[in-house]
Design an enzyme around this catalytic site. Structure first.
Site, short mmCIF file in Angstrom:
data_model
loop_
_atom_site.label_atom_id
_atom_site.label_comp_id
_atom_site.label_asym_id
_atom_site.label_seq_id
_atom_site.Cartn_x
_atom_site.Cartn_y
_atom_site.Cartn_z
N LYS A 18 0.85 -1.21 0.00
CA LYS A 18 0.00 0.00 0.00
C LYS A 18 0.87 1.24 0.00
O LYS A 18 2.03 1.23 0.44
CB LYS A 18 -0.96 0.03 1.19
CG LYS A 18 -0.30 0.07 2.58
CD LYS A 18 0.08 1.44 3.10
CE LYS A 18 0.80 1.36 4.43
NZ LYS A 18 1.56 2.55 4.80
N ASP A 144 -3.15 -1.40 9.62
CA ASP A 144 -3.43 -1.41 8.17
C ASP A 144 -3.63 -2.81 7.62
O ASP A 144 -3.76 -2.98 6.41
CB ASP A 144 -2.37 -0.62 7.38
CG ASP A 144 -0.96 -0.90 7.83
OD1 ASP A 144 -0.77 -1.93 8.49
OD2 ASP A 144 -0.08 -0.09 7.53
O1 C5P Z 1 -0.82 -0.96 14.01
P1 C5P Z 1 0.61 -1.24 13.76
O2 C5P Z 1 1.10 -2.45 14.49
O3 C5P Z 1 1.00 -1.25 12.33
O4 C5P Z 1 1.39 0.00 14.40
C1 C5P Z 1 2.77 -0.04 14.64
C2 C5P Z 1 3.13 1.13 15.52
O5 C5P Z 1 2.96 2.36 14.81
C3 C5P Z 1 2.29 1.29 16.78
O6 C5P Z 1 2.76 0.51 17.83
C4 C5P Z 1 2.40 2.79 17.06
O7 C5P Z 1 3.64 3.07 17.67
C5 C5P Z 1 2.46 3.38 15.66
N1 C5P Z 1 1.12 3.79 15.20
C6 C5P Z 1 0.54 4.93 15.75
N2 C5P Z 1 -0.69 5.32 15.34
C7 C5P Z 1 -1.35 4.63 14.37
C8 C5P Z 1 -0.78 3.50 13.78
C9 C5P Z 1 0.46 3.10 14.22
O8 C5P Z 1 1.13 5.57 16.62
N3 C5P Z 1 -2.55 5.05 13.99
#
Ligand code: C5P
Length: 309
Positions: A18, A144
């Site tokens: 993406k 995502d």
């Molecule tokens: O959701 P995902 O595991 O991909 O997110 C990885 C990290 O990115 C989270 O632990 C957080 O630190 C950051 N993040 C965030 N806000 C979001 C998505 C991700 O702060 N909306």
């Protein structure tokens, strides 16, 4: 003589990467995530994920981009498999990932593998899950992951996991400049917070002009709307990205942004031919490790092969 019963053989799912056409980062929430308003587009760089019944859980990774992907329990695809197995009493499986998506590049490679694993195991175990249930499990695995199940073009809110369809016309051509090494997504968000400390951060709202650009199908209009609030943070951590962005624009890109949390750079170009020209120019400049061309939007995780043993 009775025929041997049919056993479900390995299932292979293809899943895209993406790019965030717009990534607006709002305030930090109590759960450690940031409120987002984002518009995702699935683009044609793919991982192929094969699941097969096995004596024990396991994961293996192959392909030119395989370096840096963990093969222990922290692998997001393996975590996806365990989460789905817990819910549906699934038997152990081996997950084989063929990487075509840059690792730790801001293109959701790990999330894509998790999405693909869910879709593949749904088929292997004959669960018959509908999209809503798949996306609900996907939400547990990462912000995502639901989008990589859905594909196409979609708006993401909440922490990125709440999807709404976006009307998008046309096909867009991209050149992706791959960087040496990756960037940690939490570190990029933390740097974004650091750079914005002391300022008031509003709740993010997707830009109507971006929606209008997507309805027009005109890449010039879309190029003018590409936005990424994480870009200053990614460039702060990797100052070389700024110069490469400038080079891409000089060599004819319509627009360029850091992809997600980076360090991959996404350049929007006018046509397939323009993409070839830009890819050649960026490679010859020596400023990038490697380039990939792809177009979008493309479908989300989907079965491409199933063997019946
Ligand atoms: O959701 P995902 O595991 O991909 O997110 C990885 C990290 O990115 C989270 O632990 C957080 O630190 C950051 N993040 C965030 N806000 C979001 C998505 C991700 O702060 N909306």
């Amino acid at each position: 003589m009775t025929a041997a019963p049919l056993v479900p053989g390995p299932v292979t799912v293809r899943v895209p990467a993406k790019v965030n056409l717009e990534l607006l980062v709002g305030p930090l929430r109590d759960d450690g995530f940031h409120t987002l308003a984002t518009v995702y587009q699935a683009v044609g760089l793919y991982d192929d994920v094969t699941v097969a019944a096995a004596d024990d859980w396991g994961v293996s990774v192959s392909g030119a981009l395989a370096d840096g992907v963990p093969t222990d329990a922290s692998n997001l695809a393996l975590r996806a498999a365990r989460v789905l197995a817990d819910r549906h009493a699934g038997a152990p499986a081996h997950v084989s990932i063929r990487k075509g998506i840059p690792v730790a590049g801001g293109m959701a490679g790990g999330s894509a593998d998790a999405a693909a694993t869910l879709v593949a195991l749904d088929r292997l175990w004959d669960l018959g899950l509908d999209r809503d249930e798949l996306e609900e499990v996907a939400t547990e695995l990462g912000s995502d992951v639901p989008f990589l199940v859905a594909g196409g073009t979609a708006m993401g809110s909440g922490r990125g996991e709440l999807l709404a369809p976006v009307l998008a016309r046309g096909t867009y051509h991209w050149v992706f400049a791959l960087a040496d090494g990756g960037l940690s997504t939490p570190e990029v968000y933390a740097e974004c917070d650091r750079l914005r400390a002391g300022t008031s951060v509003p709740e993010p709202v997707a830009t109507p002009a971006l929606m209008a650009a997507l309805r027009s199908g005109d890449p010039h209009e879309l190029a003018a709307q590409l936005t990424n609030d994480l870009q200053p943070a990614a460039i702060s951590l990797r100052p070389d990205l700024g110069a490469t962005l400038e080079a891409g624009m000089e060599y004819g890109a319509l627009g360029g942004i850091v992809s997600g949390s980076g360090p991959t750079l996404a350049f929007l170009v006018e046509s397939n031919e323009a993409g070839i020209d830009l890819a050649v120019a960026l490679t010859a400049s020596g400023a990038v490790r490697d380039v990939r061309r792809a177009s979008g939007p493309v479908p989300g995780a989907h079965v491409i092969h199933q063997r019946i043993d």
